[in-house]
Motif scaffolding. Structure first.
Motif, PDB file in Angstrom:
ATOM      1  N   ARG A  63      -6.832   2.342  -4.538  1.00 58.96           N
ATOM      2  CA  ARG A  63      -6.902   1.594  -3.310  1.00 58.96           C
ATOM      3  C   ARG A  63      -7.081  -0.106  -3.667  1.00 58.96           C
ATOM      4  O   ARG A  63      -6.432  -0.995  -3.154  1.00 58.96           O
ATOM      5  CB  ARG A  63      -8.014   1.984  -2.562  1.00 58.96           C
ATOM      6  CG  ARG A  63      -7.727   3.087  -1.547  1.00 58.96           C
ATOM      7  CD  ARG A  63      -6.808   2.346  -0.517  1.00 58.96           C
ATOM      8  NE  ARG A  63      -5.860   3.434   0.344  1.00 58.96           N
ATOM      9  CZ  ARG A  63      -6.211   4.094   1.218  1.00 58.96           C
ATOM     10  NH1 ARG A  63      -7.265   4.076   1.526  1.00 58.96           N
ATOM     11  NH2 ARG A  63      -5.460   5.179   1.601  1.00 58.96           N
ATOM     12  N   GLU A  64      -8.170  -0.346  -4.488  1.00 55.58           N
ATOM     13  CA  GLU A  64      -8.277  -1.587  -5.007  1.00 55.58           C
ATOM     14  C   GLU A  64      -7.175  -2.066  -6.023  1.00 55.58           C
ATOM     15  O   GLU A  64      -7.189  -3.462  -5.731  1.00 55.58           O
ATOM     16  CB  GLU A  64      -9.681  -1.613  -5.839  1.00 55.58           C
ATOM     17  CG  GLU A  64     -11.028  -1.826  -4.787  1.00 55.58           C
ATOM     18  CD  GLU A  64     -12.328  -1.623  -5.464  1.00 55.58           C
ATOM     19  OE1 GLU A  64     -12.687  -2.593  -6.140  1.00 55.58           O
ATOM     20  OE2 GLU A  64     -13.090  -0.839  -5.209  1.00 55.58           O
ATOM     21  N   GLU A  89      -4.065  -1.557  -5.683  1.00 57.00           N
ATOM     22  CA  GLU A  89      -3.352  -1.854  -4.645  1.00 57.00           C
ATOM     23  C   GLU A  89      -3.508  -3.365  -4.349  1.00 57.00           C
ATOM     24  O   GLU A  89      -2.550  -4.294  -4.167  1.00 57.00           O
ATOM     25  CB  GLU A  89      -3.379  -1.468  -3.592  1.00 57.00           C
ATOM     26  CG  GLU A  89      -2.105  -0.028  -3.450  1.00 57.00           C
ATOM     27  CD  GLU A  89      -2.485   0.842  -2.257  1.00 57.00           C
ATOM     28  OE1 GLU A  89      -3.436   0.563  -1.326  1.00 57.00           O
ATOM     29  OE2 GLU A  89      -1.970   2.072  -2.381  1.00 57.00           O
ATOM     30  N   PRO A 117       0.664  -1.186  -0.083  1.00 55.90           N
ATOM     31  CA  PRO A 117      -0.010   0.037  -0.074  1.00 55.90           C
ATOM     32  C   PRO A 117       0.774   1.320   0.040  1.00 55.90           C
ATOM     33  O   PRO A 117       2.068   1.222   0.424  1.00 55.90           O
ATOM     34  CB  PRO A 117      -0.916  -0.044   1.215  1.00 55.90           C
ATOM     35  CG  PRO A 117      -0.863  -1.521   1.574  1.00 55.90           C
ATOM     36  CD  PRO A 117       0.780  -2.064   1.093  1.00 55.90           C
TER      37      PRO A 117
END
Lengths: 323, 340
Positions: B99-100, B102, A229
């Motif tokens: 985000r997804e 990732e 992340p």
């Protein structure tokens, strides 16, 4: 490695010797110390007696040699003004300056590093640009102006923090600390913030520049490709690769801060070494001035040498002949 | 060795019914700039079956790496996907939010980049980077993740993995580092691996080992591989099919043996001509005259026409589309009714 160590330490000693020479020269340029130490009614015999006792009849090199030997043992003579051992005066004042510098350093790192990271990863966002612009102001504002503005806002207008002094201190052995009492902590805040403002901008700009460099590295792209992340990529992978130069700069800047503290201490009437020095200048208290010069230089030289040695330990390539 | 890999085989899809590991339809990548928009990849369609290795070959700047980065969702801004669809294991990924994406990277699609020396973070041990990747995607606890890291290192052929797991990248040789990178790419058993010039930075003697390793692992795990390279030799050894790219477009696709034996597009023939043959004495290697057009100066018609020895008037007028030719597809008028 041994040769490198010897060379570095010899270098440092040479620098200290040069500084000691300048400190010693102050004595000779500012006039006859005997005149300053005795009152006007003293007889010729008394003057000659004191002259002999102070060793002023000896040759220049002998006197210099004696000065260096004594200074190396921490003996800087007796203050003209309050007739106390100079080293004792400094030891009394040193904790105040040291605490101020440490708190200022912690503030500058705690604020500067996150700001540097944010301005690097959000390059082009309005707040990054604004921070960049503010940091230029931060670099160029003289610290006495910052100090006076802080006093005006937080002490005079808002009455939140004391405007001068150390507040309440606690004695631990020869070390007096203000960090253990509430009043002491309140008192250190404004001078520490004022001292750290310049450092914050410095740390922020350094971290930003390093981050931009590291973020282009392949291992960052690869970390993202592994699905790490963004937050972890930035704060674990990238930031850690930036910290070397930050640590170096911080260590070097501690010397600077001790020297700059002089102005801040004057503005806030902070009873540290800087204030002692300013008072010594006002009263032409030469032994104190000489001792301050030597001690501040010693801190500078010691920090520089330690950073050099730390580098050599970390990077074997620096141990070579041109180190 | 086989017992090490049992865990990885669980997800191997049944042949025939599984969706392709990668399916790209009409992908166009653009770089908007002050002086107009540059099109780095135009209307590219590819598909990779589970366990299949697709070689993507072409000169520097042909758009092959850019295609790989687009699949990974790692295009550097201002680069962007202007058109087309990307599906990994049947799931559309080109329109996912960051985000997804990732969670897709590493889990569904792994990557291997050119330079193993710089792909690993110098401050962390090989094990720390493996454990990090495994824990992010598989949610194992620290000890299980470490066990798996050691198993992965053993699987990619690193001797004494129990010891090596705690070594920093600089303690590995180049070939060993690329093995660590491969272990990282495989850590969460992705369906697809984008291998961008995985052997270019390595010694020639190591190159064959690494490509063989990659080939074997993908066979065993049923992972599809997009092998981006400019080296026809690597393609010949490793790939099942090959896609040849030129100036942002695919100009020929087909089974490797077929393309190597009878290349349809003159550009492919040119690429083949620049491989030195060991048996024959060749007085001089063939080279393709000229260089690839810059992205802002792609000629009209077939973009290869200024360098093509067989170009005719039609090549300068109209751009050929990919069409069936032999066992594969080629975008060339020579194969589609002549150049006049």
């Amino acid at each position: 490695m041994i040769a490198f160590l010897i060379k570095r330490i010899a270098n440092a000693m040479l620098v200290m010797l040069a500084v000691a020479f300048f400190a010693f020269m102050i004595f000779r340029f500012v006039g006859d110390p005997v005149e300053m130490m005795l009152n006007e009614q003293a007889t010729q015999a008394e003057r000659a007696d004191l002259r002999a006792k102070l060793g002023l009849e000896d040759g220049f090199l002998v006197q210099f040699g004696r000065f260096v030997t004594n200074a190396a043992q921490g003996d800087f003579g007796i203050s003209y003004r309050n007739q106390q051992e100079v080293i004792g005066l400094i030891a009394e004042r040193f904790p105040a300056t040291f605490e101020l510098v440490i708190v200022a350093t912690i503030i500058s790192l705690a604020v500067g590093i996150p700001l540097g990271v944010v301005t690097a990863i959000r390059r082009g966002a309005w707040y990054s640009e604004a921070l960049q612009f503010l940091s230029i102001i931060g670099v160029s504002l003289p610290s006495f102006v910052v100090g006076i503005v802080l006093i005006l806002v937080f002490s005079v207008t808002l009455g939140l923090f004391p405007a001068f002094g150390r507040g309440e201190t606690v004695q631990i052995g020869w070390w007096s600390t203000g960090l253990l009492t509430e009043l002491g902590r309140a008192a250190i805040l404004l001078p520490a913030v004022s001292l750290s403002l310049f450092q914050i901008t410095l740390v922020m700009r350094l971290v930003r520049a390093e981050m931009l460099e590291v973020l282009r590295a392949d291992f960052i792209k690869f970390a993202r490709a592994r699905g790490v992340p963004a937050r972890i990529v930035h704060f674990r992978h990238a930031l850690r690769n930036c910290l070397m130069p930050v640590v170096t700069m911080t260590a070097m800047q501690i010397g600077n801060l001790i020297a700059f503290a002089l102005i801040t201490e004057t503005v806030f009437q902070w009873p540290g070494m800087g204030l002692l020095f300013i008072q010594a200048v006002t009263f032409v208290d030469i032994p104190v001035m000489a001792a301050y010069l030597c001690i501040v230089s010693f801190i500078f030289v010691a920090l520089n040498t330690m950073v050099d040695i730390a580098y050599a330990v970390i990077d074997p390539r620096l141990r070579g002949a041109n180190g | 060795m086989m017992h090490e890999t049992r865990g990885f085989r669980d997800r191997r899809p049944e042949a025939g019914e599984a969706p392709p590991a990668l399916e790209v339809r009409g992908l166009t990548v653009e770089f908007p700039s002050r002086r107009g928009t540059l099109t780095a990849v135009e209307d590219v369609s590819l598909s990779i079956a589970p366990g299949e290795v697709l070689g993507v070959v072409g000169e520097s700047g042909a758009g092959k790496s850019m295609t790989g980065l687009a699949v990974l969702g790692l295009l550097e801004p201002p680069g962007r996907i202007a058109a087309g669809e990307i599906r990994i294991g049947g799931r559309r990924v080109d329109d996912l939010p960051d985000r997804e994406m990732e969670r897709v990277r590493g889990r569904e699609v792994g990557a291997i980049f050119q330079d193993p020396l710089t792909s690993l973070n110098p401050l962390f041990t090989a094990g720390a980077q493996l454990v990090e990747t495994i824990r992010i995607h598989l949610g194992l606890d620290r000890r299980a993740a470490r066990e798996r890291a050691i198993a992965l290192l053993r699987e990619v052929g690193i001797p004494a993995p129990e010891e090596r797991v705690d070594h920093h990248p600089h303690q590995f040789s180049g070939g060993m580092r690329q093995r660590v990178v491969i272990a990282l790419a495989l850590a969460a058993e992705p369906r697809l691996i984008i291998a961008d010039e995985p052997t270019t930075a390595l010694d020639v003697s190591i190159q064959a080992q690494i490509t063989a390793l990659l080939r074997r692992l993908c066979d065993e795990h049923g992972t599809g591989v997009m092998l981006v390279t400019h080296d026809m030799g690597v393609i010949a050894e490793t790939a099942d099919r090959v896609a040849v790219m030129y100036a942002g477009r695919v100009v020929e696709v087909g089974p490797v043996a077929e393309v190597l034996r009878a290349p349809r597009h003159p550009y492919t023939r040119g690429l083949m001509g620049s491989i030195p043959a060991l048996r024959r004495r060749v007085p001089k290697l063939t080279q393709i005259d000229g260089s690839m057009p810059r992205l802002n100066a792609i000629p009209s018609g077939c973009s290869f026409n200024p360098r093509c020895p067989q170009a005719g008037p039609r090549c300068r007028r109209e751009r050929p589309a990919l069409a069936a030719s032999g066992a594969g597809l080629a975008a060339c008028w020579l194969e589609q009714g002549g150049v006049e």
